[in-house]
Design a protein around this motif. Sequence first.
Motif, mmCIF file in Angstrom:
data_model
loop_
_atom_site.group_PDB
_atom_site.id
_atom_site.type_symbol
_atom_site.label_atom_id
_atom_site.label_comp_id
_atom_site.label_asym_id
_atom_site.label_seq_id
_atom_site.Cartn_x
_atom_site.Cartn_y
_atom_site.Cartn_z
ATOM 1 N N GLY A 180 29.481 44.820 3.990
ATOM 2 C CA GLY A 180 30.112 45.992 4.577
ATOM 3 C C GLY A 180 29.465 46.584 5.806
ATOM 4 N N SER A 181 28.580 45.872 6.486
ATOM 5 C CA SER A 181 28.006 46.387 7.730
ATOM 6 C C SER A 181 29.110 46.713 8.729
ATOM 7 C CB SER A 181 27.049 45.364 8.352
ATOM 8 O OG SER A 181 25.878 45.224 7.580
ATOM 9 N N GLN A 182 28.965 47.834 9.405
ATOM 10 C CA GLN A 182 29.985 48.295 10.344
ATOM 11 C C GLN A 182 29.696 47.915 11.790
ATOM 12 O OE1 GLN A 182 32.872 50.210 9.332
ATOM 13 N NE2 GLN A 182 32.165 49.321 7.425
ATOM 14 N N VAL A 183 28.471 47.517 12.061
ATOM 15 C CA VAL A 183 28.103 47.140 13.426
ATOM 16 C C VAL A 183 27.104 45.990 13.369
ATOM 17 C CG1 VAL A 183 26.226 48.842 13.567
ATOM 18 C CG2 VAL A 183 27.265 47.993 15.674
ATOM 19 N N VAL A 184 27.239 45.062 14.309
ATOM 20 C CA VAL A 184 26.277 43.977 14.487
ATOM 21 C C VAL A 184 25.698 44.101 15.889
ATOM 22 C CG1 VAL A 184 25.909 41.491 14.660
ATOM 23 C CG2 VAL A 184 27.473 42.386 12.934
ATOM 24 N N MET A 185 24.380 44.075 15.977
ATOM 25 C CA MET A 185 23.735 44.067 17.289
ATOM 26 C C MET A 185 22.928 42.785 17.463
ATOM 27 S SD MET A 185 20.916 46.652 19.030
ATOM 28 C CE MET A 185 22.058 48.026 19.241
ATOM 29 N N VAL A 186 23.203 42.075 18.554
ATOM 30 C CA VAL A 186 22.369 40.951 18.958
ATOM 31 C C VAL A 186 21.286 41.530 19.856
ATOM 32 C CG1 VAL A 186 22.272 38.741 20.164
ATOM 33 C CG2 VAL A 186 24.304 39.347 18.827
ATOM 34 N N LEU A 187 20.037 41.464 19.410
ATOM 35 C CA LEU A 187 18.946 42.166 20.088
ATOM 36 C C LEU A 187 17.981 41.197 20.757
ATOM 37 C CD1 LEU A 187 17.657 44.963 20.598
ATOM 38 C CD2 LEU A 187 16.339 44.618 18.494
ATOM 39 N N GLY A 188 18.016 41.174 22.098
ATOM 40 C CA GLY A 188 17.029 40.448 22.859
ATOM 41 C C GLY A 188 15.906 41.387 23.254
#
Length: 240
Positions: free
Chosen positions: A142-150
């Motif tokens: 149920g995560s509402q946001v995904v961040m790809v973090l460089g």
Amino acid sequence: MPNPIRSNQISRRNLLKFGAAALGTSAVAATLSPGCSNIRANQPPEIPDNLSPDDALTLLMEGNQRFVSETRLNPHQTFVRLTEVAEHQTPFASRLSCADSRVPVEIVFDRGFGDLFVVRQAGNLVTPEETGSLEFGTAVLGSQVVMVLGHERCGAVTAAIKGGEFPGQIGSLVAAIAPALATSQGQNGDALENAVKANVYWQVKQLKKSPVISELITDGKLKVVGGYYDLDTGEVELLN
């Protein structure tokens, strides 16, 4: 050869049914108004059960600002919280981060047990395994946001820029970053920073190709964004 993701794809309804049966539900102590603006001073920010993707992103960025300003609240880091989430998890956000030891995700975003579903790999690359993990973190947990973090001065991106021969499987990381480098050619500014950000954009693009992820985005139930972490200041810059 058939696409294994498409041929074995199960519906979001079945994923959620599986997640509910396997993981249960979690009660939440407080609710937030739009924009998550009612977090009280010196109180750990609670996570509402009606969180939107925009609210989830706001929670993340507010946590990073607390980290940068040295006003961390260290929420959900007690033994009580540990026992609360021992049986069930409902992380409000997922993260695809570089494996770099200088980017401790929960600390950088001032979060604790059960808050973030974190996938880490050198170069923050979207591979089938990472994609599957993030599909699980979003469609099931149920995560509402995904961040790809460089991050600043990424060693994997530096190696991809330099090229050459690498021992073992390190070369596979470099090869996966190479397509992104072409998109940063000719840009003004620091070449390595441009390449790191280009790699984040590229990986976000690859992640959105997942039929599970793309369906959640279309339905307004998920936001996928990029981020750039400054090793010198601790601040995360949103990349849109």
